[in-house]
Every structure is written in structure tokens, then in C-alpha cells.
Motif scaffolding. Structure first.
Motif, PDB file in Angstrom:
ATOM      1  N   ARG A 100      12.137 -25.726  16.095  1.00  0.00           N
ATOM      2  CA  ARG A 100      12.983 -26.877  16.446  1.00  0.00           C
ATOM      3  C   ARG A 100      13.869 -27.272  15.266  1.00  0.00           C
ATOM      4  N   THR A 101      13.349 -27.146  14.050  1.00  0.00           N
ATOM      5  CA  THR A 101      14.158 -27.444  12.857  1.00  0.00           C
ATOM      6  C   THR A 101      15.324 -26.466  12.754  1.00  0.00           C
ATOM      7  N   GLU A 102      15.045 -25.166  12.974  1.00  0.00           N
ATOM      8  CA  GLU A 102      16.114 -24.157  12.915  1.00  0.00           C
ATOM      9  C   GLU A 102      17.177 -24.418  13.966  1.00  0.00           C
ATOM     10  N   GLN A 103      16.734 -24.869  15.142  1.00  0.00           N
ATOM     11  CA  GLN A 103      17.691 -25.173  16.191  1.00  0.00           C
ATOM     12  C   GLN A 103      18.596 -26.338  15.787  1.00  0.00           C
ATOM     13  N   MET A 104      17.997 -27.376  15.226  1.00  0.00           N
ATOM     14  CA  MET A 104      18.788 -28.528  14.783  1.00  0.00           C
ATOM     15  C   MET A 104      19.752 -28.124  13.671  1.00  0.00           C
ATOM     16  N   ILE A 105      19.259 -27.312  12.706  1.00  0.00           N
ATOM     17  CA  ILE A 105      20.119 -26.886  11.588  1.00  0.00           C
ATOM     18  C   ILE A 105      21.285 -26.042  12.100  1.00  0.00           C
ATOM     19  N   SER A 106      20.997 -25.179  13.067  1.00  0.00           N
ATOM     20  CA  SER A 106      22.061 -24.335  13.610  1.00  0.00           C
ATOM     21  C   SER A 106      23.145 -25.176  14.276  1.00  0.00           C
ATOM     22  N   ASN A 107      22.724 -26.155  15.064  1.00  0.00           N
ATOM     23  CA  ASN A 107      23.712 -27.017  15.739  1.00  0.00           C
ATOM     24  C   ASN A 107      24.542 -27.810  14.735  1.00  0.00           C
ATOM     25  N   ARG A 108      23.878 -28.382  13.736  1.00  0.00           N
ATOM     26  CA  ARG A 108      24.610 -29.203  12.779  1.00  0.00           C
ATOM     27  C   ARG A 108      25.471 -28.350  11.842  1.00  0.00           C
ATOM     28  N   THR A 109      25.039 -27.121  11.585  1.00  0.00           N
ATOM     29  CA  THR A 109      25.857 -26.226  10.766  1.00  0.00           C
ATOM     30  C   THR A 109      27.183 -25.908  11.463  1.00  0.00           C
ATOM     31  N   GLN A 110      27.125 -25.737  12.781  1.00  0.00           N
ATOM     32  CA  GLN A 110      28.351 -25.493  13.536  1.00  0.00           C
ATOM     33  C   GLN A 110      29.295 -26.702  13.435  1.00  0.00           C
ATOM     34  N   PRO A 162      24.291 -25.658  -0.907  1.00  0.00           N
ATOM     35  CA  PRO A 162      23.772 -24.684   0.070  1.00  0.00           C
ATOM     36  C   PRO A 162      23.930 -25.227   1.483  1.00  0.00           C
ATOM     37  N   ARG A 163      24.004 -24.323   2.407  1.00  0.00           N
ATOM     38  CA  ARG A 163      24.248 -24.754   3.778  1.00  0.00           C
ATOM     39  C   ARG A 163      23.027 -25.447   4.395  1.00  0.00           C
ATOM     40  N   VAL A 164      21.824 -25.051   3.970  1.00  0.00           N
ATOM     41  CA  VAL A 164      20.605 -25.594   4.570  1.00  0.00           C
ATOM     42  C   VAL A 164      19.845 -26.365   3.514  1.00  0.00           C
ATOM     43  N   GLN A 165      19.635 -27.656   3.763  1.00  0.00           N
ATOM     44  CA  GLN A 165      18.859 -28.476   2.839  1.00  0.00           C
ATOM     45  C   GLN A 165      17.811 -29.306   3.566  1.00  0.00           C
ATOM     46  N   VAL A 166      17.555 -29.019   4.796  1.00  0.00           N
ATOM     47  CA  VAL A 166      16.595 -29.798   5.585  1.00  0.00           C
ATOM     48  C   VAL A 166      15.268 -29.053   5.628  1.00  0.00           C
ATOM     49  N   ALA A 167      14.217 -29.722   5.159  1.00  0.00           N
ATOM     50  CA  ALA A 167      12.874 -29.133   5.237  1.00  0.00           C
ATOM     51  C   ALA A 167      12.397 -29.150   6.677  1.00  0.00           C
ATOM     52  N   THR A 168      11.358 -28.362   6.940  1.00  0.00           N
ATOM     53  CA  THR A 168      10.809 -28.295   8.300  1.00  0.00           C
ATOM     54  C   THR A 168      10.431 -29.697   8.764  1.00  0.00           C
ATOM     55  N   ILE A 169      10.958 -30.058   9.922  1.00  0.00           N
ATOM     56  CA  ILE A 169      10.746 -31.416  10.434  1.00  0.00           C
ATOM     57  C   ILE A 169       9.327 -31.553  10.969  1.00  0.00           C
ATOM     58  N   GLN A 170       8.674 -32.655  10.605  1.00  0.00           N
ATOM     59  CA  GLN A 170       7.335 -32.987  11.090  1.00  0.00           C
ATOM     60  C   GLN A 170       7.421 -34.320  11.840  1.00  0.00           C
ATOM     61  N   PRO A 171       6.412 -34.632  12.644  1.00  0.00           N
ATOM     62  CA  PRO A 171       6.438 -35.927  13.342  1.00  0.00           C
ATOM     63  C   PRO A 171       6.541 -37.114  12.406  1.00  0.00           C
ATOM     64  N   ALA A 204      18.474 -36.984   7.205  1.00  0.00           N
ATOM     65  CA  ALA A 204      18.520 -36.044   6.082  1.00  0.00           C
ATOM     66  C   ALA A 204      19.962 -35.590   5.891  1.00  0.00           C
ATOM     67  N   LEU A 205      20.324 -35.270   4.661  1.00  0.00           N
ATOM     68  CA  LEU A 205      21.692 -34.839   4.342  1.00  0.00           C
ATOM     69  C   LEU A 205      21.846 -33.335   4.490  1.00  0.00           C
ATOM     70  N   MET A 206      22.961 -32.930   5.065  1.00  0.00           N
ATOM     71  CA  MET A 206      23.370 -31.533   5.120  1.00  0.00           C
ATOM     72  C   MET A 206      24.818 -31.456   4.609  1.00  0.00           C
ATOM     73  N   ALA A 207      25.171 -30.358   3.974  1.00  0.00           N
ATOM     74  CA  ALA A 207      26.531 -30.241   3.402  1.00  0.00           C
ATOM     75  C   ALA A 207      26.978 -28.790   3.399  1.00  0.00           C
ATOM     76  N   VAL A 208      28.302 -28.589   3.539  1.00  0.00           N
ATOM     77  CA  VAL A 208      28.911 -27.269   3.392  1.00  0.00           C
ATOM     78  C   VAL A 208      30.191 -27.428   2.562  1.00  0.00           C
ATOM     79  N   PRO A 209      30.530 -26.439   1.770  1.00  0.00           N
ATOM     80  CA  PRO A 209      31.786 -26.531   1.006  1.00  0.00           C
ATOM     81  C   PRO A 209      32.989 -26.246   1.905  1.00  0.00           C
ATOM     82  N   LEU A 264      27.014 -34.330   5.914  1.00  0.00           N
ATOM     83  CA  LEU A 264      26.586 -34.882   7.208  1.00  0.00           C
ATOM     84  C   LEU A 264      25.213 -35.543   7.024  1.00  0.00           C
ATOM     85  N   GLN A 265      25.131 -36.780   7.458  1.00  0.00           N
ATOM     86  CA  GLN A 265      23.827 -37.464   7.469  1.00  0.00           C
ATOM     87  C   GLN A 265      23.201 -37.236   8.844  1.00  0.00           C
TER      88      GLN A 265
END
Length: 461
Positions: free
Chosen positions: A32-42, A115-124, A130-135, A149-150
Motif C-alpha cells: 500500500r505504501t508503494e502504491q501511494m508513493i507511485s501515485n504521488r510520484t506521478q 531523492p524521489r522516495v522519502q516515505v517509510a513504510t506506512i503503519q497504522p 510526510a514530505l515527498m520531493a522531486v527536482p 509535496l506534503q
């Protein structure tokens, strides 16, 4: 025994379930974390692409960028920050600016090439955001800025929580099924053992055991059949012995009566020299007749114990045991034997069959064997639903090696062979107490002699 089988099996099975569930929960959270990261990366890459076109065509590109960012904020309720290559803010939503602690730390750590991915595996229990960023890549390894992106993690966290609850529910369901299956299996295995134990206990108390049902594993079925065969052979042997004792005792009565009649006839014409011998014969006949009577009583009690449940000899009539009255009745006998009698305790009531006979046997033994000058105590008291009766003396007692033989039929100490007795009195007391659902215990008295303690069923108050 069932718990000793069930607990280790369930513990191992539950540990196996937990060992399988924990990695599965982690895998669910990771996917689920990878899915969220993929969507937000787009989203970040789309914003970076629009940001690259701001300078050449500021009017249209800036409007397109603002429209996309605002639309994303309305749909996902997430804030964006766009910085150019000089660190100036190109666009910001929701109060997210470069001077905020999290953004400052991000820029200080990575500059404009995060780096493109800075979100650790999401837990309950993960934080809400969490912050995400791309150059913003301009070509030739030049950075045109950065897009921050927050990300809102509440949706992903909620999905993970639901997935975990579903998985834990399945684990609990499997655990419940496992408990039921294991419990039924252990009950199937152990039930024959419990029945064998009950049958063995009945056999050890002299009762006829019921046939053990042949159920359970094949090994226990064979054991049950072997036990039934052994119990039948043993019970048959005991019954034959009891029948032999009873029949022999009955058959001895007529010869004893005939011998006594002839001795009585001889006494009428006996000389002075013959009279002592005839009196001795009469004493021996009395002893033999007493032995036969006691053997008949013992045979009847043994048969009753084998044929009926323990405690079946409880009488419907109430026996009142008054220590003072009993001691008064035995006082003359005790005085003749040189023994002092003492009564301790209050009157008690019991439904045990032959309670008076048991006490008489114990006092008779004490008067015979305690020795001249000894003191004999008759103690009575009630404890809960039991009556405790003890006869103890201060005589010389028995040797330690002889104590274990006390109560065996026909056994008498080598020091007492010169005194009248059959060796059946205490055995009769033990059998009567046992038939009434009570006990008889032989120990050494604190006063030096023997102490016989009777525990009999009391009358309900």
C-alpha cells in the motif's frame, strides 16, 4: 493429561500462525505504501513538468501550473511547494513554505536534488503527513528547482488498518478453528485414558470395574482390551477367594458345634486331671468360633464393597458415640487388664455401619496389648461432614518394622502370641470403615503406643 497435550500443541500452532501473519502484515503495508508513493510520484513529476515551462511562457504555463496544483489540493487535500533554482517560491498552497522546519531540513540535507522516495513504510500508527520531493530537471544535469509535496497518509493508513484487521480476524478465526479441532482431537485421544484411570481406581478400591469402551487411537484400544481381560481375571480370582472363605467358614460351624458338644459330654465324666485340658479345648473352640464369625463378617463386607459403590455400608440408623458412656462400659475390663481409660471429646453421631463394633474392637486391642499401667484414650470430634474417632495408648507399642503389618489379616506380633486373639479385629475395623466410605489409619501415638484414627461419615446437621 488433556491440558498437557493441548497446551503445547496450541502454543506451537499459534506461534506458527503468528510467524506467518507478521510478514503478511508487513507485506500489506509495504504494497500500500508503494502504491501511494507511485501515485504521488506521478503528481510530482507532472508538477515538475509544468514548472519547467513557467519561464518560457509565464502567462499560460503559470496558469496551467496553478490550476493543476489547486485541483490536486481540492481532490487530495495535499499541499505543494515549488521552488526555482535560486530558492525562490514559485508557487505554494496551504501555508507550506521553505522556512518550515521539515522543508528546511529537507533542503539542507539534499539541496535541490532530493531523492524521489522519502516515505517509510506506512503503519497504522504512522503520522498523518510526510514530505515527498522531486527536482525540476532542466537538462545537462542542471536543476531548475524542486517540487515538495506534503502527502496525506491518512487514506493509506486507513486502508492498511482495515487490511490488518481483516488479516487478524482471519488469524483469530483460524485460531478458533484450530482450538476446536485440537480440543476435539485431544479429547478423543485422552477420553480412553480417563476411563482406564476410573476403572483402575475402582479396581484398586476393590470394586468391580465397568468394561472400558474401546475408543480412541489403536494403541489405547488394545490397552483397554488388555485391561478388561486383566480386570475380569483379577475380579474372578478375588470372588473365588471370598467365596472359598465364606463357604469354609460356614462349613466349619457344624464340626465346631459337634466338637463342643462332645467336650461338654466329656466334662461331665472328666477326672480332676482331665479338666484343665478340657477347659483349654473349650478356650480353643471359643477362639476358633470367634475366628469363623469374623471371617464370615469380613467375607460379607468384601462382597458388599465389590458389588456396590464405596460407602454403601452407610446405615440408615444413626449411631450416637458417647465417649464417657463407652469408657464407663469398658472400665471393668480395663481395670482387670491394669489399664486406665480416659474419654476426651463430646458425643458425635455417625451413619457408619458397625461404628460401635469398630470402637469395641479398638478398645479390646488396646486393653489386651497396651500393657499393665498404660493409659488408653478414646478421643472423638467432628470436622465438617466427618466424625473423627481415635483410640491411642501409652503402651510399649510395636517396632517400626511391625507397623506396616498392622491390620493384615491373621497377623499378630510375636510378643503377643501368648494372649487370646485371632488377628482379625483390626482388619475388620479397617474393612468396616472402608465399606462405610471412611478410613482407618494406624500410626504411632505421641504417648508411645499405637494410635488408630477412624474417619467416618457424620450425620447431616
Amino acid at each position: 493429561m488433556r491440558n498437557r497435550i493441548l497446551v503445547p500443541l496450541l502454543s506451537c500452532a499459534l506461534l506458527a500462525l503468528i510467524a506467518a501473519a507478521v510478514p503478511s502484515l508487513g507485506l500489506m503495508a509495504q504494497r500500500r505504501t508503494e502504491q501511494m508513493i507511485s501515485n504521488r510520484t506521478q503528481v510530482l513529476e507532472r508538477v515538475a513538468e509544468l514548472a519547467r515551462s513557467v519561464e518560457p511562457d509565464r502567462a499560460t504555463s503559470d496558469s496551467a501550473l496553478e490550476t493543476y496544483v489547486e485541483r490536486h489540493r481540492q481532490i487530495h487535500r495535499e499541499h505543494l511547494l515549488i521552488l526555482d533554482s535560486t530558492g525562490q517560491t514559485v508557487h505554494s498552497t496551504g501555508g507550506l513554505d521553505k522556512d518550515s522546519p521539515q522543508v528546511s531540513t529537507l533542503l539542507r540535507t539534499y539541496g535541490f536534488t532530493p531523492p524521489r522516495v522519502q516515505v517509510a513504510t506506512i503503519q497504522p500508527w504512522s503520522p498523518d503527513r510526510a514530505l515527498m520531493a522531486v527536482p525540476i530537471e532542466m537538462g545537462n544535469d542542471l536543476s531548475g528547482g524542486v517540487v515538495v509535496l506534503q502527502a496525506d497518509l491518512t487514506g493509506a493508513r486507513h486502508d492498511i488498518r482495515l487490511a490488518w484487521l481483516f488479516a487478524l480476524g482471519m488469524v483469530l478465526l483460524l485460531a478458533g478453528v484450530l482450538v476446536m479441532v485440537t480440543s476435539a482431537w485431544s479429547r478423543w485421544v485422552v477420553r480412553p485414558v480417563h476411563r482406564l484411570d476410573e476403572a483402575a481406581n475402582r479396581l484398586s478400591t476393590g470394586q468391580r470395574p465397568e468394561p472400558v469402551p474401546t475408543a480412541g487411537p489403536p494403541e489405547l484400544r488394545r490397552l483397554a482390551r488388555s485391561f478388561d481381560s486383566m480386570a475380569q481375571a483379577l475380579t474372578s480370582t478375588v470372588e473365588q477367594q471370598q467365596a472359598l472363605i465364606a463357604d469354609t467358614s460356614h462349613q466349619l460351624r457344624n464340626p465346631i458345634a459337634a466338637v463342643r458338644l462332645r467336650v461338654d459330654l466329656l466334662q461331665q465324666s472328666a477326672t480332676t486331671q482331665q479338666e484343665p485340658s478340657l477347659h483349654q479345648v473349650q478356650a480353643d473352640l471359643d477362639r476358633l468360633e470367634d475366628t469363623v464369625d469374623r471371617l464370615l463378617v469380613l467375607a460379607e463386607l468384601d462382597h458388599q464393597i465389590n458389588a456396590e459403590p464405596l460407602g454403601s455400608a452407610v446405615s440408615k440408623e444413626i449411631s450416637l458415640i458417647e465417649p464417657e458412656a463407652i469408657v464407663h462400659h469398658w472400665q471393668a475390663r480395663a481395670t482387670a487388664a491394669g489399664v486406665r481409660l480416659r474419654a476426651v471429646g463430646e458425643p458425635v453421631q455417625t451413619r457408619a455401619r458397625g461404628a460401635e463394633e469398630m470402637i469395641d474392637n479398638l478398645l479390646d486391642n488396646a486393653c489386651k496389648y497396651a500393657g499393665e499401667g498404660a493409659t488408653v484414650w478414646l478421643r472423638t470430634r467432628r470436622e465438617a461432614d466427618q466424625v473423627l474417632i481415635m483410640v491411642e495408648d501409652s503402651g510399649s507399642g510395636l517396632a517400626e518394622t511391625e507397623l506396616r503389618y498392622v491390620g493384615h489379616r491373621f497377623w499378630r506380633s510375636s510378643r503377643h502370641t501368648d494372649r487370646a486373639g485371632t488377628g482379625l479385629g483390626l482388619s475388620l475395623v479397617i474393612t468396616l470403615a472402608r465399606a462405610s466410605g471412611g478410613t482407618a489409619e494406624v500410626t504411632r501415638s505421641d504417648h508411645g503406643g499405637l494410635a488408630i484414627r477412624l474417619t467416618l461419615p457424620a450425620v447431616e446437621r
